[in-house]
Design a protein around this motif. Structure first.
Motif, PDB file in Angstrom:
ATOM      1  N   GLY A  69       0.791  -1.223   0.000  1.00 21.71           N
ATOM      2  CA  GLY A  69       0.000   0.000   0.000  1.00 21.71           C
ATOM      3  C   GLY A  69       0.816   1.262   0.000  1.00 21.71           C
ATOM      4  O   GLY A  69       0.260   2.359  -0.062  1.00 21.71           O
ATOM      5  N   VAL A  70       2.151   1.143   0.075  1.00 20.26           N
ATOM      6  CA  VAL A  70       3.037   2.311   0.058  1.00 20.26           C
ATOM      7  C   VAL A  70       4.000   2.167  -1.117  1.00 20.26           C
ATOM      8  O   VAL A  70       4.782   1.219  -1.177  1.00 20.26           O
ATOM      9  CB  VAL A  70       3.843   2.433   1.367  1.00 20.26           C
ATOM     10  N   GLU A  71       3.929   3.086  -2.056  1.00 13.63           N
ATOM     11  CA  GLU A  71       4.833   3.033  -3.201  1.00 13.63           C
ATOM     12  C   GLU A  71       4.910   4.403  -3.867  1.00 13.63           C
ATOM     13  O   GLU A  71       4.167   5.321  -3.517  1.00 13.63           O
ATOM     14  CB  GLU A  71       4.379   1.983  -4.212  1.00 13.63           C
ATOM     15  N   SER A  72       5.812   4.510  -4.811  1.00 15.59           N
ATOM     16  CA  SER A  72       5.938   5.724  -5.602  1.00 15.59           C
ATOM     17  C   SER A  72       5.832   5.335  -7.065  1.00 15.59           C
ATOM     18  O   SER A  72       6.673   4.594  -7.576  1.00 15.59           O
ATOM     19  CB  SER A  72       7.281   6.414  -5.350  1.00 15.59           C
TER      20      SER A  72
ATOM     21  N   VAL B  20      -3.813  -9.937   6.156  1.00  7.86           N
ATOM     22  CA  VAL B  20      -4.715  -9.595   5.057  1.00  7.86           C
ATOM     23  C   VAL B  20      -5.618  -8.462   5.528  1.00  7.86           C
ATOM     24  O   VAL B  20      -6.246  -8.561   6.599  1.00  7.86           O
ATOM     25  CB  VAL B  20      -5.570 -10.803   4.628  1.00  7.86           C
ATOM     26  N   GLU B  21      -5.687  -7.394   4.737  1.00 10.71           N
ATOM     27  CA  GLU B  21      -6.456  -6.220   5.164  1.00 10.71           C
ATOM     28  C   GLU B  21      -7.167  -5.589   3.974  1.00 10.71           C
ATOM     29  O   GLU B  21      -6.546  -5.280   2.957  1.00 10.71           O
ATOM     30  CB  GLU B  21      -5.519  -5.207   5.814  1.00 10.71           C
ATOM     31  N   GLY B  22      -8.475  -5.453   4.095  1.00  6.10           N
ATOM     32  CA  GLY B  22      -9.242  -4.731   3.095  1.00  6.10           C
ATOM     33  C   GLY B  22      -9.465  -3.294   3.533  1.00  6.10           C
ATOM     34  O   GLY B  22      -9.616  -3.021   4.724  1.00  6.10           O
ATOM     35  N   PHE B  23      -9.458  -2.346   2.589  1.00  4.59           N
ATOM     36  CA  PHE B  23      -9.566  -0.937   2.973  1.00  4.59           C
ATOM     37  C   PHE B  23     -10.431  -0.167   1.977  1.00  4.59           C
ATOM     38  O   PHE B  23     -10.596  -0.558   0.820  1.00  4.59           O
ATOM     39  CB  PHE B  23      -8.180  -0.286   3.072  1.00  4.59           C
ATOM     40  N   TYR B  24     -10.967   0.935   2.470  1.00  5.42           N
ATOM     41  CA  TYR B  24     -11.733   1.874   1.635  1.00  5.42           C
ATOM     42  C   TYR B  24     -11.369   3.276   2.078  1.00  5.42           C
ATOM     43  O   TYR B  24     -11.300   3.575   3.278  1.00  5.42           O
ATOM     44  CB  TYR B  24     -13.237   1.655   1.803  1.00  5.42           C
ATOM     45  N   LYS B  25     -11.116   4.150   1.094  1.00  8.15           N
ATOM     46  CA  LYS B  25     -10.777   5.541   1.419  1.00  8.15           C
ATOM     47  C   LYS B  25     -11.475   6.473   0.448  1.00  8.15           C
ATOM     48  O   LYS B  25     -11.467   6.248  -0.760  1.00  8.15           O
ATOM     49  CB  LYS B  25      -9.260   5.751   1.365  1.00  8.15           C
ATOM     50  N   ASN B  26     -12.082   7.527   0.985  1.00  7.83           N
ATOM     51  CA  ASN B  26     -12.698   8.572   0.174  1.00  7.83           C
ATOM     52  C   ASN B  26     -12.106   9.908   0.592  1.00  7.83           C
ATOM     53  O   ASN B  26     -12.076  10.239   1.785  1.00  7.83           O
ATOM     54  CB  ASN B  26     -14.217   8.587   0.374  1.00  7.83           C
TER      55      ASN B  26
ATOM     56  N   VAL C  58     -10.784   5.028  -3.224  1.00  8.70           N
ATOM     57  CA  VAL C  58      -9.886   3.887  -3.345  1.00  8.70           C
ATOM     58  C   VAL C  58     -10.458   2.740  -2.523  1.00  8.70           C
ATOM     59  O   VAL C  58     -10.860   2.923  -1.376  1.00  8.70           O
ATOM     60  CB  VAL C  58      -8.465   4.208  -2.830  1.00  8.70           C
ATOM     61  N   ARG C  59     -10.496   1.578  -3.106  1.00  6.95           N
ATOM     62  CA  ARG C  59     -10.896   0.386  -2.378  1.00  6.95           C
ATOM     63  C   ARG C  59      -9.980  -0.746  -2.821  1.00  6.95           C
ATOM     64  O   ARG C  59      -9.638  -0.862  -4.001  1.00  6.95           O
ATOM     65  CB  ARG C  59     -12.361   0.040  -2.643  1.00  6.95           C
ATOM     66  N   GLY C  60      -9.583  -1.568  -1.879  1.00  7.15           N
ATOM     67  CA  GLY C  60      -8.641  -2.619  -2.238  1.00  7.15           C
ATOM     68  C   GLY C  60      -8.338  -3.535  -1.083  1.00  7.15           C
ATOM     69  O   GLY C  60      -8.962  -3.484  -0.015  1.00  7.15           O
ATOM     70  N   VAL C  61      -7.343  -4.390  -1.300  1.00  7.21           N
ATOM     71  CA  VAL C  61      -6.913  -5.345  -0.287  1.00  7.21           C
ATOM     72  C   VAL C  61      -5.387  -5.436  -0.319  1.00  7.21           C
ATOM     73  O   VAL C  61      -4.763  -5.362  -1.381  1.00  7.21           O
ATOM     74  CB  VAL C  61      -7.558  -6.735  -0.523  1.00  7.21           C
TER      75      VAL C  61
ATOM     76  N   SER D  11      -5.993  -2.729  -5.859  1.00 11.58           N
ATOM     77  CA  SER D  11      -6.824  -1.564  -5.554  1.00 11.58           C
ATOM     78  C   SER D  11      -7.448  -0.998  -6.815  1.00 11.58           C
ATOM     79  O   SER D  11      -6.908  -1.150  -7.917  1.00 11.58           O
ATOM     80  CB  SER D  11      -5.994  -0.471  -4.853  1.00 11.58           C
ATOM     81  N   ILE D  12      -8.586  -0.353  -6.630  1.00 10.52           N
ATOM     82  CA  ILE D  12      -9.277   0.381  -7.691  1.00 10.52           C
ATOM     83  C   ILE D  12      -9.394   1.824  -7.216  1.00 10.52           C
ATOM     84  O   ILE D  12      -9.933   2.080  -6.133  1.00 10.52           O
ATOM     85  CB  ILE D  12     -10.670  -0.208  -7.976  1.00 10.52           C
ATOM     86  N   ASN D  13      -8.898   2.749  -8.007  1.00  6.90           N
ATOM     87  CA  ASN D  13      -8.806   4.144  -7.584  1.00  6.90           C
ATOM     88  C   ASN D  13      -9.415   5.024  -8.683  1.00  6.90           C
ATOM     89  O   ASN D  13      -8.877   5.098  -9.793  1.00  6.90           O
ATOM     90  CB  ASN D  13      -7.325   4.500  -7.358  1.00  6.90           C
ATOM     91  N   ASP D  14     -10.535   5.683  -8.378  1.00  6.79           N
ATOM     92  CA  ASP D  14     -11.254   6.484  -9.379  1.00  6.79           C
ATOM     93  C   ASP D  14     -11.471   7.918  -8.909  1.00  6.79           C
ATOM     94  O   ASP D  14     -11.742   8.161  -7.727  1.00  6.79           O
ATOM     95  CB  ASP D  14     -12.624   5.872  -9.686  1.00  6.79           C
ATOM     96  N   TYR D  15     -11.347   8.852  -9.847  1.00  2.70           N
ATOM     97  CA  TYR D  15     -11.749  10.238  -9.616  1.00  2.70           C
ATOM     98  C   TYR D  15     -13.249  10.387  -9.820  1.00  2.70           C
ATOM     99  O   TYR D  15     -13.881   9.622 -10.568  1.00  2.70           O
ATOM    100  CB  TYR D  15     -11.072  11.178 -10.609  1.00  2.70           C
ATOM    101  N   GLU D  16     -13.797  11.445  -9.216  1.00  2.00           N
ATOM    102  CA  GLU D  16     -15.155  11.877  -9.535  1.00  2.00           C
ATOM    103  C   GLU D  16     -15.197  13.399  -9.501  1.00  2.00           C
ATOM    104  O   GLU D  16     -15.049  14.018  -8.448  1.00  2.00           O
ATOM    105  CB  GLU D  16     -16.174  11.295  -8.562  1.00  2.00           C
TER     106      GLU D  16
END
Length: 844
Positions: free
Chosen positions: A225-228, A639-645, A671-674, A694-699
């Motif tokens: 979950g941490v990268e560049s 194992v960890e599932g996460f959601y961020k808005n 963003v939602r993922g595992v 993860s799936i990461n979308d703008y709105e």
């Protein structure tokens, strides 16, 4: 019957001999017997030997055997001066010590640090809690320490191996509920805490692929979950966020700058850093202002008895640090680092330079064309200093300063039609200066407080002199932040703590542009005050850890109140299986915008701005995560599932290369993922595997389309690594990463450009509908340690990044072809190629 008598006689004889061998006699008596039997003389002090008793040696023993036995079974040093003269003293006497560490009668303590005080002689307890040290002076003190437990100081003679390995039970520090859960996490020096955060201990850091130093911001990229996405610390993405959404603290000072070489090297010297705590979610309510993560760097905070330090160099820079005790109550810590790239260019520097400036006005070649030339010099430095004063055991004061600087000088000249040479010099300077102080007070066994304050100044200044247009552009971005915090800790009982506090911050940000030919000036400055109250309760027992908190933020300028609840729970369902639940609301008032038209020499196009609640709102995030953790026999599966808005982002701070590039719009991303992490650690090796989906979308409701992939929408990311201790002083690490290519936008096929008045622009297709090729990199490192003298230890490290020299594309965009305005040219930025580095360090 006769056989029985003979066997009995033999047993009695053997027992008699053993009893004789085990008989204790005064050493003085034995000395007299040896002198008579072997015709030798002993020289000794009667005080040293008068109360010593030893085992009676067997009559058949040789003189050498007897002396060796006395050396190993007494605390005296027996030494032959000649064949006939033997001295007895306590001078230069060393012994072997050992012990078994436990936290209770049944639980061994793995990974504790055992050091002979004021020396570099040390060890780490193994899986059974056992340790052993050799060549320990008789009068020395052995220091045993482990995070979350009281430090033990024991005389070496009390741990003498000859007496048998003593069992030592460390007592837990009752004031620290959030203790370490896993002591060796991926490599030595990386630890996992009960609240889910990760801790990096720089001093005990082992080795990770490609790294030659415990680079803080490079190291944390091994975590899922941490990268560049573009290989830059200046663009560190935590769970799909942007770099400006990471709260970076250095001893409580808010830092606005993260990397040298414009992001390729961490700007924080790790050798005075004690620990760094990285939190992705479920953060303490003490912290806010970073909607993606918190990176809390803390320097060494204790006063040592003796002067110590270290120095070293690699193929980019040299550094040194010192810990100078003035008295038992006062000490100074210093560190400094400077590049020598402006004097000596190594192959490592050439690779970093090419990577940093490939998409800028700077040309790595000294010759640009037949009539002009270019040259550039780049250098960086950083420093830190700390004053430690202990009024007494209950009141401790700390003050520190940190400075970071990057400087680029760029010169170009051109010969005009009249054969006249025109020269211009440009400059880019990037600085962050911070001051901070703390007063830690323990009022009684249950109540303590901390008062802290800080000042931080970040500045980017650029002068861009353009030969071809005879134009000069001066730009600056300045951030001034000051604040103070007071917090208290009330210990209700051994399992329950209550924290409360208040924080005040004032942030001022200036952006200015001054153009000569034609003359133009623009200056904008904003100031924002924030008051915050926070409280949380923390509970911990053998099965459950829970932290529940709330933070209230009041923005004076907007008369706006933001309430932020926080939750962090870990509960053991069974002995080896635990459930984790985390959640938090956070906000952020200062963000970065990316301006492609008005940047600093094309190198640094990010500038900090403040929210105005009109075109730039305060960003607010909501995130939650749920996971399971299995741990047994040093094997971990997490194992960890996460959601961020995140609400309140703008087009200008996302850096779009599409038709939205110059529009104004406010939106959000989801963003939602595992995340999956599996690791196995042992005394001589550790290995790990990580995966993030993860799936990461703008709105953006005012744009068409309103929903499209995020710039850092990396669907799949794998990491794999192996650390191995080949010899006691030689370690190796090899590992790699593979991830999906990030999205980009291509022009409309057959209609690549569009004209608006006199200007021509790239006519982009559906935003972020294409993806770069996948990114893959293999790295390796070696670490060799050796002793130069009793007080000087040396480290030699070798690392190579991208060992396969893979040409990874990290960014793609298009620009109008200057030779044909109907076509668009593809521009590709490449990652670092094969980049070796070598470092040598001395510790004293």
């Amino acid at each position: 019957m006769e056989l029985t008598k003979r066997l009995l006689c033999i047993v009695i004889t053997l027992f008699s001999l053993q009893s004789q061998a085990q008989e204790k006699i005064p050493l003085l008596q034995l000395i007299s017997e040896i002198e008579t039997k072997h015709e030798v003389k002993f020289s000794y002090s009667a005080v040293d030997v008068k109360s010593v008793t030893v085992e009676q040696p067997q009559s058949s023993s040789t003189l050498k055997t007897v002396i060796e036995k006395l050396n190993s079974s007494t605390l005296l040093n027996f030494k032959f001066l000649t064949d006939r003269y033997i001295t007895i003293s306590t001078i230069d006497k060393t012994i072997s010590v050992c012990g078994i560490l436990k936290i209770d009668a049944n639980t061994s303590l793995y990974g504790a640090s055992i050091v002979v005080n004021n020396t570099l002689n040390g060890a780490v307890s193994n899986n059974e809690g056992e340790f052993k040290l050799t060549d320990v002076p008789v009068g020395a003190e052995v220091v045993i320490s482990y995070l979350g437990y009281n430090t033990e100081r024991i005389k070496a003679t009390d741990l003498w191996e000859y007496k048998g390995c003593k069992t030592i039970v460390l007592e837990e520090k009752l004031e620290q509920l959030n203790q370490v859960l896993i002591t060796k996490f991926l490599t030595t020096g990386l630890q996992k805490r009960l609240d889910g955060s990760t801790q990096l201990n720089s001093e005990t850091f082992g080795v990770l692929p490609g790294l030659i130093e415990p680079d803080i911001l490079q190291t944390i990229q091994v975590l899922p979950g941490v990268e560049s996405v573009n290989e830059s610390i200046a663009n560190l993405n935590v769970r799909g966020g942007t770099n400006d959404q990471n709260l970076m603290l250095w001893d409580g000072i808010k830092m606005y700058h993260s990397g040298h070489f414009f992001g390729l090297i961490s700007a924080y010297n790790p050798y005075l850093t004690d620990k760094t705590i990285v939190s992705k979610n479920g953060t303490s309510s003490e912290y806010s202002d970073g909607v993606s993560s918190t990176i809390d760097m803390r320097t060494k905070n204790t006063i040592n008895d003796d002067f110590s330090g270290g120095f070293g160099a690699n193929l980019l820079h040299a550094d040194a640090y010192l810990k100078v005790p003035i008295s038992k109550k006062l000490a100074f810590h210093f560190s400094g680092r400077r590049s020598f790239t402006d004097v000596l260019a190594s192959p490592t520097y050439d690779n970093y330079f090419e990577r940093s400036f490939q998409d800028s006005d700077i040309n790595t070649s000294t010759e640009s064309d037949a009539t002009g030339n270019q040259s550039s010099d780049f250098s960086f430095y950083d420093f830190s200093a700390k004053v430690l004063f202990d009024l007494n055991d209950n009141h401790k004061f700390r003050a520190n300063v940190i400075g970071i600087n990057n400087n680029l000088d760029y010169a170009e000249s051109n010969t005009n039609n009249t054969s006249e040479t025109v020269s211009k010099s440009s400059n880019l300077t990037q600085e962050n200066l911070g001051f901070g102080g703390q007063w830690n007070a323990v009022w009684n066994d249950r109540f303590s407080t901390q008062l802290s304050g800080y000042y931080s100044k970040y500045t980017v200044e650029a002068t861009d002199a353009r030969v071809e247009t005879n134009q000069e552009v001066k730009q600056s971005n300045e951030v001034l932040e000051s604040g103070f915090k007071i917090k208290s800790n009330l210990k209700i009982n051994d399992s329950f703590n209550l924290f409360t506090g208040y924080q005040f911050t004032e942030v001022g940000i200036l952006n200015a542009t001054d153009v000569i030919n034609p003359n133009y000036n623009r200056t904008k400055k904003d100031v924002l005050l924030n008051h915050a109250l926070f409280a949380e309760a923390e509970f911990s027992n053998k099965k459950t850890y829970a932290r529940v908190g709330v933070r209230g933020n009041y923005f004076q300028k907007f008369s706006k109140l933001i309430i932020e609840p926080r939750l962090n729970v870990r509960h053991k369902l069974f002995n080896n299986l635990a459930l984790k639940l985390q959640g938090e609301f956070k906000n952020q008032s200062a963000t970065q915008i990316i301006d492609f038209q008005d940047d600093f020499l094309g190198v640094e196009n990010r500038r900090w701005i403040l929210a105005n609640e009109e075109t730039i709102p305060i960003s607010e995030s909501k995130q939650g995560s749920f996971g399971l953790e299995f741990s047994k026999n040093n094997f971990l599966i997490d194992v960890e599932g996460f959601y961020k808005n995140v609400q309140g982002i703008t087009v200008s701070n996302q850096g779009f290369y599409n038709n939205f590039q110059f529009l104004n719009a406010i939106g959000s991303y989801n963003v939602r993922g595992v995340e999956v992490l599996a690791s196995k650690t042992a005394q001589r090796f550790s290995t790990w595997f990580s995966y993030t989906y993860s799936i990461n979308d703008y709105e953006f409701n005012t744009l068409t389309p309103s929903v499209f992939p995020n710039n850092v929408d990396v669907r799949h990311s794998f990491g794999l690594g192996l650390n191995c201790t080949i010899l006691s002083n030689l370690e190796m690490s090899v590992g790699g990463i593979w991830r999906s290519g990030q999205p980009f936008t291509k022009p409309v096929e057959g209609n690549e450009t569009v004209q608006d008045g006199n200007n021509t622009f790239v006519n982009y297709d559906t935003p972020n509908s294409e993806n770069l090729d996948h990114f893959m990199r293999l790295d390796a490192s070696l670490k060799y340690s050796f002793t130069i003298s009793n007080n000087v230890k040396a480290l030699l490290r070798f690392g190579v990044i991208n060992a396969l020299d893979r040409k990874n594309s990290i960014n793609t965009y298009f620009k109008v072809d200057p030779n044909d305005s109907n076509k668009a040219i593809k521009v590709e930025n490449k990652s670092l190629g094969l980049t070796p580095n070598l470092s040598f360090r001395c510790l004293f």
